[in-house]
Structure formats: C-alpha cells, structure tokens
Write an enzyme that holds these catalytic residues in place. Structure first.
Site, PDB file in Angstrom:
ATOM      1  CB  SER A   6     -38.349  81.993 124.327  1.00  0.00           C
ATOM      2  OG  SER A   6     -37.757  83.200 123.890  1.00  0.00           O
ATOM      3  CG  HIS A  31     -35.054  79.405 122.598  1.00  0.00           C
ATOM      4  ND1 HIS A  31     -34.489  78.508 121.715  1.00  0.00           N
ATOM      5  CD2 HIS A  31     -35.436  80.471 121.850  1.00  0.00           C
ATOM      6  CE1 HIS A  31     -34.538  79.002 120.490  1.00  0.00           C
ATOM      7  NE2 HIS A  31     -35.099  80.202 120.546  1.00  0.00           N
ATOM      8  CG  ASP A  33     -35.339  84.088 120.830  1.00  0.00           C
ATOM      9  OD1 ASP A  33     -35.136  83.265 119.927  1.00  0.00           O
ATOM     10  OD2 ASP A  33     -36.295  84.002 121.629  1.00  0.00           O
ATOM     11  CG  MET A  35     -33.622  88.899 117.884  1.00  0.00           C
ATOM     12  SD  MET A  35     -35.339  89.472 117.958  1.00  0.00           S
ATOM     13  CE  MET A  35     -36.108  88.072 118.787  1.00  0.00           C
ATOM     14  CG  HIS A  64     -32.987  81.384 117.379  1.00  0.00           C
ATOM     15  ND1 HIS A  64     -34.344  81.641 117.355  1.00  0.00           N
ATOM     16  CD2 HIS A  64     -32.553  81.512 116.095  1.00  0.00           C
ATOM     17  CE1 HIS A  64     -34.704  81.899 116.110  1.00  0.00           C
ATOM     18  NE2 HIS A  64     -33.644  81.840 115.335  1.00  0.00           N
ATOM     19  CG  MET A  66     -33.281  85.179 114.938  1.00  0.00           C
ATOM     20  SD  MET A  66     -34.877  85.570 115.676  1.00  0.00           S
ATOM     21  CE  MET A  66     -34.513  85.149 117.383  1.00  0.00           C
ATOM     22  CG  MET A 135     -37.818  80.594 112.812  1.00  0.00           C
ATOM     23  SD  MET A 135     -37.669  80.725 114.615  1.00  0.00           S
ATOM     24  CE  MET A 135     -38.806  82.079 114.974  1.00  0.00           C
ATOM     25  N   GLY A 140     -38.308  87.646 115.093  1.00  0.00           N
ATOM     26  CA  GLY A 140     -38.070  89.033 115.468  1.00  0.00           C
ATOM     27  C   GLY A 140     -38.845  89.502 116.678  1.00  0.00           C
ATOM     28  CG  PHE A 141     -41.270  91.678 117.049  1.00  0.00           C
ATOM     29  CD1 PHE A 141     -40.932  92.718 117.911  1.00  0.00           C
ATOM     30  CD2 PHE A 141     -41.001  91.834 115.695  1.00  0.00           C
ATOM     31  CE1 PHE A 141     -40.342  93.881 117.428  1.00  0.00           C
ATOM     32  CE2 PHE A 141     -40.413  92.993 115.201  1.00  0.00           C
ATOM     33  CZ  PHE A 141     -40.085  94.014 116.076  1.00  0.00           C
ATOM     34  N   GLY A 142     -41.822  88.251 119.962  1.00  0.00           N
ATOM     35  CA  GLY A 142     -42.578  87.221 120.647  1.00  0.00           C
ATOM     36  C   GLY A 142     -44.069  87.475 120.553  1.00  0.00           C
ATOM     37  N   GLY A 143     -44.861  86.464 120.966  1.00  0.00           N
ATOM     38  CA  GLY A 143     -46.298  86.636 121.075  1.00  0.00           C
ATOM     39  C   GLY A 143     -47.070  86.570 119.776  1.00  0.00           C
ATOM     40  CG  ASP A 173     -38.943  80.002 118.573  1.00  0.00           C
ATOM     41  OD1 ASP A 173     -39.937  80.419 119.191  1.00  0.00           O
ATOM     42  OD2 ASP A 173     -37.854  80.599 118.554  1.00  0.00           O
ATOM     43  N   GLY A 174     -42.451  79.412 118.117  1.00  0.00           N
ATOM     44  CA  GLY A 174     -43.391  80.445 117.733  1.00  0.00           C
ATOM     45  C   GLY A 174     -44.848  80.038 117.885  1.00  0.00           C
ATOM     46  N   GLY A 175     -45.540  80.671 118.807  1.00  0.00           N
ATOM     47  CA  GLY A 175     -46.965  80.413 118.964  1.00  0.00           C
ATOM     48  C   GLY A 175     -47.303  79.046 119.509  1.00  0.00           C
ATOM     49  N   GLY A 195     -42.502  80.952 124.785  1.00  0.00           N
ATOM     50  CA  GLY A 195     -42.191  82.174 125.515  1.00  0.00           C
ATOM     51  C   GLY A 195     -43.370  82.704 126.279  1.00  0.00           C
TER      52      GLY A 195
END
Length: 214
Positions: A6, A31, A33, A35, A64, A66, A135, A140-143, A173-175, A195
């Site tokens: 990402s 990827h 994102d 938003m 993606h 959002m 998800m 909305g936010f990375g990390g 997607d995520g973590g 990401g």
C-alpha cells in the site's frame, strides 16, 4: 500469496521512486487507498497523483475506494486502467449496478467489507465479482493493529466463495506481517495488502515482500 504494497505508507516526497522500488522488489499489485474525508476521517490522493503512479508502475493498480460517491470516483480512476477497483458495501446503495459499470469499463470489480460487516452481506453478489477485500483494521489510517477475528471471517467467506464463485479472490488489508501471514494463508487468503510492514522494513522492500509470499 500475492502481495500488494500500500503506497499509503510510502514516502510521498519520492513517490515515483518508491513505486519503482516495490515493483522491482516483487510486488504483484500496487494498492492505492483513495479516501474522501467523509466515508473515512482522512484524505489521501486524487487522480493526478495516481496517474503519476500509473506511469511508472510496472505492476497493475489495485484501487481501494473509501468514499461516499463511488460511481463518481470510478469515473475518475477508470481511465488509468487499474486491474481492480474495490468499493465498500457499507456505502453503496446499488452494488450490482456499480459492479456492472466497473466491469463494463474493462476493470475487475471487487467489494470491501469493514471489520464489523459479515460476509453474508455480499452472499448474493459473489458470482458477479472478482475479489473480496476484508479489512482487518478500521479503514482510514495505516499502521493499525491486526483484528484477529478477521481470520474466522475469512474462513466463512472462503466456504461461500468455493460454493458460488471459486475464481473469486480474497484480499486482506490491515496489520499484515510475518506474524500472521501463515494464519491468513491457511484461512484461504489469496492477496495481502501491506503498508508499514513493507515500507518500514529494516531489511528493505524486496525482503519484506518475499517474506509474505508463503
């Protein structure tokens, strides 16, 4: 396992170099994102920046959305010819119409589910799409930290896909990182978005990407 880094976690001051580096490092998809500050409390990038990314990327784009007005954003990004455009089922009142529109533009349609949305919400759309993005953090936010309950959700979705549309991919997607990649593989995930794991890896992008290709 396909890996889609990402670019939300990339250094935007040298974005073209970052995109070329992950392509050279073995990324399967890029990827992106998008938003709008309404559907999620954050703003990211628009068509001018993504157009620049598309020019240097040697791998397909995975966009993606959002956003609140999905059809409007599909029109904006379709000329860049991404491989996938995914939209959130939570926001779309006419999902089948939008799926048909995306496919008519020569793009593979995909649906995104927030962590709280059950896979049954898209049961009657599975035959019409090419990928489901789950998800594993709140969008909305990375990390953010990986939400473990998504593993069981993936298994439920996998059974539904095998019964209705075995060619449909599952993306998470995520973590995502080395600590959960094997579990995701076993659950039936085909594509992972990473990401901060990729762009923040101490041993470099190539090593990070290869470590996820289990």
């Amino acid at each position: 396992m396909l890996v889609a880094p990402s670019i939300l976690s990339a250094d935007f001051g040298r974005l073209n170099e970052e995109v070329m580096a992950i392509c050279d490092g073995g990324a399967d998809l890029i990827h992106v994102d998008v938003m709008d500050g309404h559907f999620v409390p954050n703003l990211t990038i628009g068509p001018l920046v993504v157009s620049s990314v598309a020019k240097v990327a040697t791998k397909p784009l995975d966009i993606h959305l959002m956003v609140e007005n999905n059809s409007f954003f599909v029109d904006i990004f379709a000329p860049l010819k991404p491989k996938y455009i995914s939209f959130h089922i939570e926001e779309e009142k006419h999902p089948l119409r939008l799926i048909q529109k995306i496919r008519s533009l020569g793009i593979s349609p995909a649906i995104v589910l927030n962590p709280h949305t059950p896979p049954e919400a898209i049961e009657f759309l599975l035959e019409d799409i090419d990928m489901v993005l789950l998800m594993s953090v709140n969008p909305g936010f990375g990390g953010q930290k990986f939400i473990a309950s998504v593993v069981e959700k993936t298994k439920r979705l996998k059974k539904m896909i095998e019964a209705q549309n075995p060619s449909c991919l599952i993306e998470v997607d995520g973590g995502v990182g080395i600590k959960n990649i094997e579990i995701l593989k076993e659950a039936g995930v085909d594509v992972v978005v990473a990401g901060s794991y990729v762009f923040g890896h101490i041993e470099g992008y190539k090593y990070a990407i290869e470590s996820l290709k289990v």
